[in-house]
Design a protein around this motif. Sequence first.
Motif, PDB file in Angstrom:
ATOM      1  N   GLN A 193      18.701  58.890  34.606  1.00 13.39           N
ATOM      2  CA  GLN A 193      19.339  59.535  34.894  1.00 13.39           C
ATOM      3  C   GLN A 193      19.121  59.076  36.547  1.00 13.39           C
ATOM      4  O   GLN A 193      21.062  59.470  37.086  1.00 13.39           O
ATOM      5  CB  GLN A 193      19.462  61.256  34.779  1.00 13.39           C
ATOM      6  CG  GLN A 193      20.437  61.350  34.728  1.00 13.39           C
ATOM      7  CD  GLN A 193      20.907  63.128  34.754  1.00 13.39           C
ATOM      8  OE1 GLN A 193      19.928  63.626  33.019  1.00 13.39           O
ATOM      9  NE2 GLN A 193      21.492  63.992  35.221  1.00 13.39           N
ATOM     10  N   HIS A 194      18.473  59.487  37.702  1.00  8.45           N
ATOM     11  CA  HIS A 194      18.330  59.427  38.385  1.00  8.45           C
ATOM     12  C   HIS A 194      17.701  58.283  38.593  1.00  8.45           C
ATOM     13  O   HIS A 194      16.269  57.623  38.263  1.00  8.45           O
ATOM     14  CB  HIS A 194      17.715  60.429  39.450  1.00  8.45           C
ATOM     15  CG  HIS A 194      18.007  61.713  39.849  1.00  8.45           C
ATOM     16  ND1 HIS A 194      17.647  62.681  40.441  1.00  8.45           N
ATOM     17  CD2 HIS A 194      19.863  61.441  39.741  1.00  8.45           C
ATOM     18  CE1 HIS A 194      18.893  63.671  40.154  1.00  8.45           C
ATOM     19  NE2 HIS A 194      20.112  63.074  40.615  1.00  8.45           N
ATOM     20  N   ASN A 228      24.277  72.907  29.370  1.00  6.23           N
ATOM     21  CA  ASN A 228      23.224  72.734  29.205  1.00  6.23           C
ATOM     22  C   ASN A 228      22.009  73.290  29.177  1.00  6.23           C
ATOM     23  O   ASN A 228      21.461  73.825  27.791  1.00  6.23           O
ATOM     24  CB  ASN A 228      22.981  71.010  30.298  1.00  6.23           C
ATOM     25  CG  ASN A 228      23.842  70.150  30.509  1.00  6.23           C
ATOM     26  OD1 ASN A 228      24.374  69.770  29.427  1.00  6.23           O
ATOM     27  ND2 ASN A 228      23.337  69.517  31.596  1.00  6.23           N
ATOM     28  N   ARG A 231      26.181  68.871  43.735  1.00  9.08           N
ATOM     29  CA  ARG A 231      27.068  69.709  42.304  1.00  9.08           C
ATOM     30  C   ARG A 231      28.820  68.784  42.395  1.00  9.08           C
ATOM     31  O   ARG A 231      29.576  68.784  43.380  1.00  9.08           O
ATOM     32  CB  ARG A 231      26.743  70.833  42.290  1.00  9.08           C
ATOM     33  CG  ARG A 231      25.893  71.715  42.841  1.00  9.08           C
ATOM     34  CD  ARG A 231      25.134  71.974  41.268  1.00  9.08           C
ATOM     35  NE  ARG A 231      23.663  73.232  41.466  1.00  9.08           N
ATOM     36  CZ  ARG A 231      22.723  73.272  40.172  1.00  9.08           C
ATOM     37  NH1 ARG A 231      23.278  73.067  39.394  1.00  9.08           N
ATOM     38  NH2 ARG A 231      22.415  73.789  40.498  1.00  9.08           N
ATOM     39  N   HIS A 249      29.719  62.777  30.655  1.00  8.25           N
ATOM     40  CA  HIS A 249      29.032  63.050  31.191  1.00  8.25           C
ATOM     41  C   HIS A 249      28.402  63.406  29.053  1.00  8.25           C
ATOM     42  O   HIS A 249      28.144  63.290  28.660  1.00  8.25           O
ATOM     43  CB  HIS A 249      29.337  64.983  31.112  1.00  8.25           C
ATOM     44  CG  HIS A 249      28.653  65.679  32.454  1.00  8.25           C
ATOM     45  ND1 HIS A 249      27.658  65.871  32.911  1.00  8.25           N
ATOM     46  CD2 HIS A 249      29.828  65.904  33.286  1.00  8.25           C
ATOM     47  CE1 HIS A 249      27.874  65.987  34.434  1.00  8.25           C
ATOM     48  NE2 HIS A 249      29.310  66.412  34.223  1.00  8.25           N
ATOM     49  N   THR A 292      19.978  69.958  33.168  1.00 10.81           N
ATOM     50  CA  THR A 292      20.365  68.131  33.374  1.00 10.81           C
ATOM     51  C   THR A 292      20.846  67.743  31.876  1.00 10.81           C
ATOM     52  O   THR A 292      21.061  68.438  31.382  1.00 10.81           O
ATOM     53  CB  THR A 292      19.805  67.184  33.841  1.00 10.81           C
ATOM     54  OG1 THR A 292      18.691  66.405  33.052  1.00 10.81           O
ATOM     55  CG2 THR A 292      19.673  67.668  35.350  1.00 10.81           C
ATOM     56  N   ASN A 293      22.086  66.512  32.245  1.00  4.39           N
ATOM     57  CA  ASN A 293      22.114  65.869  31.106  1.00  4.39           C
ATOM     58  C   ASN A 293      21.114  65.197  29.846  1.00  4.39           C
ATOM     59  O   ASN A 293      20.957  64.886  29.153  1.00  4.39           O
ATOM     60  CB  ASN A 293      23.151  64.886  30.603  1.00  4.39           C
ATOM     61  CG  ASN A 293      24.506  64.940  31.592  1.00  4.39           C
ATOM     62  OD1 ASN A 293      25.038  66.586  31.221  1.00  4.39           O
ATOM     63  ND2 ASN A 293      25.062  64.220  32.521  1.00  4.39           N
ATOM     64  N   GLU A 342      26.064  72.241  34.334  1.00 14.60           N
ATOM     65  CA  GLU A 342      24.435  72.978  33.876  1.00 14.60           C
ATOM     66  C   GLU A 342      24.759  73.803  33.018  1.00 14.60           C
ATOM     67  O   GLU A 342      23.423  73.964  31.734  1.00 14.60           O
ATOM     68  CB  GLU A 342      24.253  72.794  35.559  1.00 14.60           C
ATOM     69  CG  GLU A 342      24.213  72.046  36.565  1.00 14.60           C
ATOM     70  CD  GLU A 342      24.617  71.270  36.951  1.00 14.60           C
ATOM     71  OE1 GLU A 342      25.006  70.184  37.596  1.00 14.60           O
ATOM     72  OE2 GLU A 342      26.362  71.797  37.224  1.00 14.60           O
ATOM     73  N   ALA A 381      15.961  63.380  36.569  1.00 11.24           N
ATOM     74  CA  ALA A 381      16.491  63.673  37.540  1.00 11.24           C
ATOM     75  C   ALA A 381      15.185  64.112  38.550  1.00 11.24           C
ATOM     76  O   ALA A 381      14.557  64.415  38.002  1.00 11.24           O
ATOM     77  CB  ALA A 381      17.065  64.566  37.482  1.00 11.24           C
TER      78      ALA A 381
END
Length: 351
Positions: free
Chosen positions: A41-42, A136, A209, A71, A100-101, A133, A12
Motif C-alpha cells: 500500500q505504501h 476499516n 488524509r 478503496h 488501512t485498506n 479509516e 503503510a
Amino acid sequence: MTPLKILTIVGARPQFIKAAAISRAIREIDGLSEVMIHTGQHFDSNMSDIFFEELDIRQPQHHLAINGGGHGDMTGRMLIAIEPILVAERPDWVVVYGDTNSTLAGSLAASKLHIPVAHVEAGLRSYNRRMPEEINRVVTDHLSTLHFCPTATAVANLAVEGVTQGVHHVGDVMYDATLFAIDKAEKASTALSDLKLRPKEYAVATVHRAENTDDPRQLRAVVQFLQERAESHPVVLPLHPRTRQAASRMGVSLDRLRVIEPVGYLDMVKLLHHAVGVYTDSGGVQKEAYFHRVPCITLRDETEWTETVTHGWNRLWKGPERGTPREIEEYGKGRAAFDIVHLLASNRAST
C-alpha cells in the motif's frame, strides 16, 4: 509442540513501526515464529523500504505490490492476493494493525478462512463514517478474536458496540517504538543539520488524509493554516505522494512551507523530537508528538486520540486552545508489544 505461527499483515508506514516492536518481541520469546505480508500500500522507498532497514524488521516473505486505485479496487485486489497465502501458510493468528485498506483486506481474508484475527489498536473511533479509516477499523474490530486496545476509551468504545470478549488494554505499541528509536535517531540522523534547522525553532507538519486532500477547498484551508503558522517559525512538510498530486492537480501553492521528500523513520523521530510544534492529520503523528512531549494541532474536526486533547498536548485546528499538559498514563510504559505477544501465545487454545 509446534511453534505458534503468527502471520503479520502490513502495508503503510505506521504499521511498519508498530510491527517492528512486536516482531522484536516475537523473536525474544521461544516457541513463536512470524511470517509477514507486505501489501505494498505504501510502495515508495522513502515510505517503505527504509523503515525495514532502520527498524530491524526482517524483509517480508510475501510482497504483494498492490497500490493505487480506489478503496474498493485496492481492497479487493489485496483480498484476492492474501487468501492463497493464508491457505498455504496456515497461521495460528493473523495480526493486523490500525485502520488501512490492508487491515480490512487481511481481516476479511482471515475470517472467511476461520483463522483468528488479532487487531492491534482496536477500539479507536472518530465517529465520522465519512472517513474510510473509520469503516476499516469498525469492520476489523467486529471480525477480530483478540482486541489489543491502546487506551481505556478504546475498551469502552468496543463495549458500546457489544464487543467485550478478548478485549485487552495493553497500552500503545507506538510508545514502545518511540523509546526504541530516540537514542538511535539522535546518533544516526543528520536531518537537522541537512535541513539547517535549529532545535525548537521549527515545526513539523504532515498532511495525507483523504478528507484533506480530495476536497480543493479543504486542502487550500489546511495549506493556508500552515502558511500562517510559517510566519512564526519554519514549517517542515515531508510531502506525502497523495498530497503532492492533489496540490498539483488543484493548483494549490505550497509556497512558504519547507517542503521536503518523505523521510525515513529515524529522520522523522529526530525532526519530531526537536520541534517546537506539530501540525498533522495523522493519528500516529499526534501520539508521536506526545511521546516527544511536543504540542500538537490536529488538522481535522475530530480525533480518535481524545486523551491527547483532554490531557493538554493536542487540540483540533478549529477548536479551543490546549489545557495544561499532564501525563497520559494509559499509554503504558513501553511494554505493550511484549504484553501483546504473551497474550497471543497464551491464547493458542482458542485457535
